[in-house]
Design a protein around this motif. Structure first.
Motif, PDB file in Angstrom:
ATOM      1  N   ASN A  26     -15.035  19.542   2.857  1.00 29.46           N
ATOM      2  CA  ASN A  26     -15.275  17.964   3.218  1.00 29.46           C
ATOM      3  C   ASN A  26     -16.247  17.953   4.500  1.00 29.46           C
ATOM      4  O   ASN A  26     -16.213  18.687   5.414  1.00 29.46           O
ATOM      5  CB  ASN A  26     -13.697  17.868   3.910  1.00 29.46           C
ATOM      6  CG  ASN A  26     -13.410  16.393   4.178  1.00 29.46           C
ATOM      7  OD1 ASN A  26     -14.554  15.584   4.879  1.00 29.46           O
ATOM      8  ND2 ASN A  26     -12.401  15.674   4.043  1.00 29.46           N
TER       9      ASN A  26
ATOM     10  N   ARG B 165     -12.341  11.529  10.453  1.00 27.46           N
ATOM     11  CA  ARG B 165     -13.518  11.100   9.778  1.00 27.46           C
ATOM     12  C   ARG B 165     -14.704  10.228  10.841  1.00 27.46           C
ATOM     13  O   ARG B 165     -15.386   9.341  10.645  1.00 27.46           O
ATOM     14  CB  ARG B 165     -13.576  10.049   8.673  1.00 27.46           C
ATOM     15  CG  ARG B 165     -14.502   9.710   7.581  1.00 27.46           C
ATOM     16  CD  ARG B 165     -14.154   9.153   6.317  1.00 27.46           C
ATOM     17  NE  ARG B 165     -15.246   8.519   5.764  1.00 27.46           N
ATOM     18  CZ  ARG B 165     -15.150   7.940   4.587  1.00 27.46           C
ATOM     19  NH1 ARG B 165     -13.944   7.621   4.172  1.00 27.46           N
ATOM     20  NH2 ARG B 165     -16.033   7.285   4.247  1.00 27.46           N
TER      21      ARG B 165
ATOM     22  N   ILE C 237     -15.804  14.531  -0.098  1.00 30.59           N
ATOM     23  CA  ILE C 237     -14.625  15.338   0.090  1.00 30.59           C
ATOM     24  C   ILE C 237     -14.694  16.661  -0.266  1.00 30.59           C
ATOM     25  O   ILE C 237     -16.078  17.111  -0.615  1.00 30.59           O
ATOM     26  CB  ILE C 237     -13.534  14.706  -1.001  1.00 30.59           C
ATOM     27  CG1 ILE C 237     -14.204  14.709  -2.448  1.00 30.59           C
ATOM     28  CG2 ILE C 237     -13.287  13.150  -0.496  1.00 30.59           C
ATOM     29  CD1 ILE C 237     -13.149  14.133  -3.383  1.00 30.59           C
TER      30      ILE C 237
ATOM     31  N   ARG D 258     -11.429  11.592  -6.933  1.00 36.65           N
ATOM     32  CA  ARG D 258     -10.742  11.836  -5.494  1.00 36.65           C
ATOM     33  C   ARG D 258     -11.691  11.148  -4.652  1.00 36.65           C
ATOM     34  O   ARG D 258     -11.256  10.505  -3.689  1.00 36.65           O
ATOM     35  CB  ARG D 258     -10.696  13.276  -5.334  1.00 36.65           C
ATOM     36  CG  ARG D 258      -9.265  13.895  -6.063  1.00 36.65           C
ATOM     37  CD  ARG D 258      -8.974  15.327  -5.364  1.00 36.65           C
ATOM     38  NE  ARG D 258      -9.979  16.275  -5.358  1.00 36.65           N
ATOM     39  CZ  ARG D 258     -10.821  16.759  -4.738  1.00 36.65           C
ATOM     40  NH1 ARG D 258     -10.799  16.433  -3.267  1.00 36.65           N
ATOM     41  NH2 ARG D 258     -11.779  17.763  -5.001  1.00 36.65           N
TER      42      ARG D 258
ATOM     43  N   ARG E 180     -11.220   7.894  -2.021  1.00 34.34           N
ATOM     44  CA  ARG E 180     -11.570   7.889  -0.528  1.00 34.34           C
ATOM     45  C   ARG E 180     -12.320   6.854  -0.310  1.00 34.34           C
ATOM     46  O   ARG E 180     -12.427   6.596   0.969  1.00 34.34           O
ATOM     47  CB  ARG E 180     -12.249   9.114  -0.349  1.00 34.34           C
ATOM     48  CG  ARG E 180     -11.214  10.361  -0.430  1.00 34.34           C
ATOM     49  CD  ARG E 180     -10.024  10.169   0.623  1.00 34.34           C
ATOM     50  NE  ARG E 180     -10.548  10.391   2.113  1.00 34.34           N
ATOM     51  CZ  ARG E 180     -10.732  11.439   2.757  1.00 34.34           C
ATOM     52  NH1 ARG E 180     -10.259  12.753   2.143  1.00 34.34           N
ATOM     53  NH2 ARG E 180     -11.196  11.413   4.145  1.00 34.34           N
TER      54      ARG E 180
ATOM     55  N   LYS F 216     -10.054   5.533   3.166  1.00 34.17           N
ATOM     56  CA  LYS F 216     -10.855   6.289   3.845  1.00 34.17           C
ATOM     57  C   LYS F 216     -10.337   7.641   4.398  1.00 34.17           C
ATOM     58  O   LYS F 216     -11.043   8.771   4.606  1.00 34.17           O
ATOM     59  CB  LYS F 216     -11.788   5.416   5.140  1.00 34.17           C
ATOM     60  CG  LYS F 216     -12.483   4.379   4.790  1.00 34.17           C
ATOM     61  CD  LYS F 216     -13.317   3.858   5.766  1.00 34.17           C
ATOM     62  CE  LYS F 216     -14.356   2.874   5.299  1.00 34.17           C
ATOM     63  NZ  LYS F 216     -15.128   2.125   6.344  1.00 34.17           N
ATOM     64  N   LYS F 217      -9.052   7.549   4.728  1.00 34.26           N
ATOM     65  CA  LYS F 217      -8.332   8.969   5.181  1.00 34.26           C
ATOM     66  C   LYS F 217      -7.641   9.516   4.208  1.00 34.26           C
ATOM     67  O   LYS F 217      -6.821  10.366   4.636  1.00 34.26           O
ATOM     68  CB  LYS F 217      -7.626   8.455   6.512  1.00 34.26           C
ATOM     69  CG  LYS F 217      -8.751   8.194   7.658  1.00 34.26           C
ATOM     70  CD  LYS F 217      -7.853   8.036   9.020  1.00 34.26           C
ATOM     71  CE  LYS F 217      -8.798   7.718  10.139  1.00 34.26           C
ATOM     72  NZ  LYS F 217      -8.118   7.649  11.434  1.00 34.26           N
ATOM     73  N   GLY F 218      -7.653   8.981   2.990  1.00 39.64           N
ATOM     74  CA  GLY F 218      -6.967   9.574   1.961  1.00 39.64           C
ATOM     75  C   GLY F 218      -5.429   8.736   1.907  1.00 39.64           C
ATOM     76  O   GLY F 218      -5.032   8.034   2.807  1.00 39.64           O
TER      77      GLY F 218
END
Length: 274
Positions: A133, A139, A227, A250, A254, A258-260
């Protein structure tokens, strides 16, 4: 043995090996910069770290087509020396010195141990080729260095469980760095830092203490957010297609979240009063 004393040992060893480190890193930085140092800590201390390493049943098993390994990050569950050695690598002097040798500006360690901490691999376990990542858990910062300290006594290269770098892509041979006892390996992390851990073929456990450093700036001007993205080994084309498709899906998620969707649990959750 507290982190300051351990940090003193690490700092002194890096200082002693400055020229060798700079040469290793400069010779490799055009692709995936890396260096390693042997006999990092006094042998008695390194053996102690191994002796108190958690057993497999005390760790979290991560098993999928991508990887098969044990990890641990909630450090207050384990022998205190393990937390001390992890955070010794985050000593300001060490961070500054390593970044100076690697020509990286203003990097910071990760107090949250996002994807860091302890890892262990036994027979048949592995970590497929992948890119880490690109960022920290919030992030906000770019991942720039990966520090891996190996503590299994008498670990031989033929046992597997070795760090592999793929500086020329999957079509070319990898560089293998043996997970030798009391060795620190440091590698640059960016959008071309494809790396893996070879399958363990020995009835024993390869134990590792890991840290990441982050920066406000990426190592490469061409770096973009990504990621953790896995590939298969060159002899498995079908699995490679599956893993690349998984990464694309995935990555698409994202872009929206943005943070999953789910918070990554691999973070040290400290007590508020600690």
């Amino acid at each position: 043995m507290d982190r300051k004393i351990i940090a003193n040992y690490i700092f002194d060893k890096i200082q002693e090996n400055k020229e060798n480190i700079k040469q290793q890193y400069n010779n490799s930085k055009n692709k995936i910069g890396y260096f390693f140092i042997d006999n990092l800590l006094p042998e008695e201390l390194a053996l102690k770290i191994f002796d108190v390493f958690p057993k497999s049943e005390e760790m979290v098993l991560k098993k999928s087509l991508k990887e098969d390994k044990y990890v641990a990050v909630q450090m207050n569950k384990y022998n205190p020396i393990l937390e001390e050695v992890i955070y010794a690598f985050q000593d300001e002097r060490i961070v500054k010195l390593i970044c100076e040798l690697c020509e990286i500006r203003e990097a910071v360690p990760d107090d949250n141990l996002y994807a860091g901490g302890l890892s262990m691999m036994g027979e048949h376990q592995f970590l497929n080729p992948h890119l880490d990542n690109s960022h920290d858990k919030d992030r906000k910062l770019w991942r720039v260095l990966n520090l891996l300290y190996y503590v299994t006594p008498n670990w031989k290269e033929e046992y597997g469980g070795n760090l592999e770098l793929w500086p020329n892509g999957m079509d070319k041979s990898q560089i293998t760095i043996n997970s030798k006892f009391n060795r620190l390996a440091v590698m640059a992390t960016h959008s071309n830092s494809l790396h893996s851990v070879s399958p363990v073929v020995y009835n024993g456990f390869r134990c590792c203490v890991s840290n990441y450093y982050f920066s406000k700036e990426p190592l490469l001007e061409t770096d973009n957010f990504h990621i953790t993205s896995f590939r298969a080994r060159p002899n498995n084309k079908f699995l490679d297609l599956v893993l690349r498709t998984d990464a694309l899906l995935r990555m698409g998620i994202r872009k929206v979240f943005k943070k999953g969707i789910i918070e990554n649990p691999h973070v040290y959750k400290k007590n508020k009063d600690s």
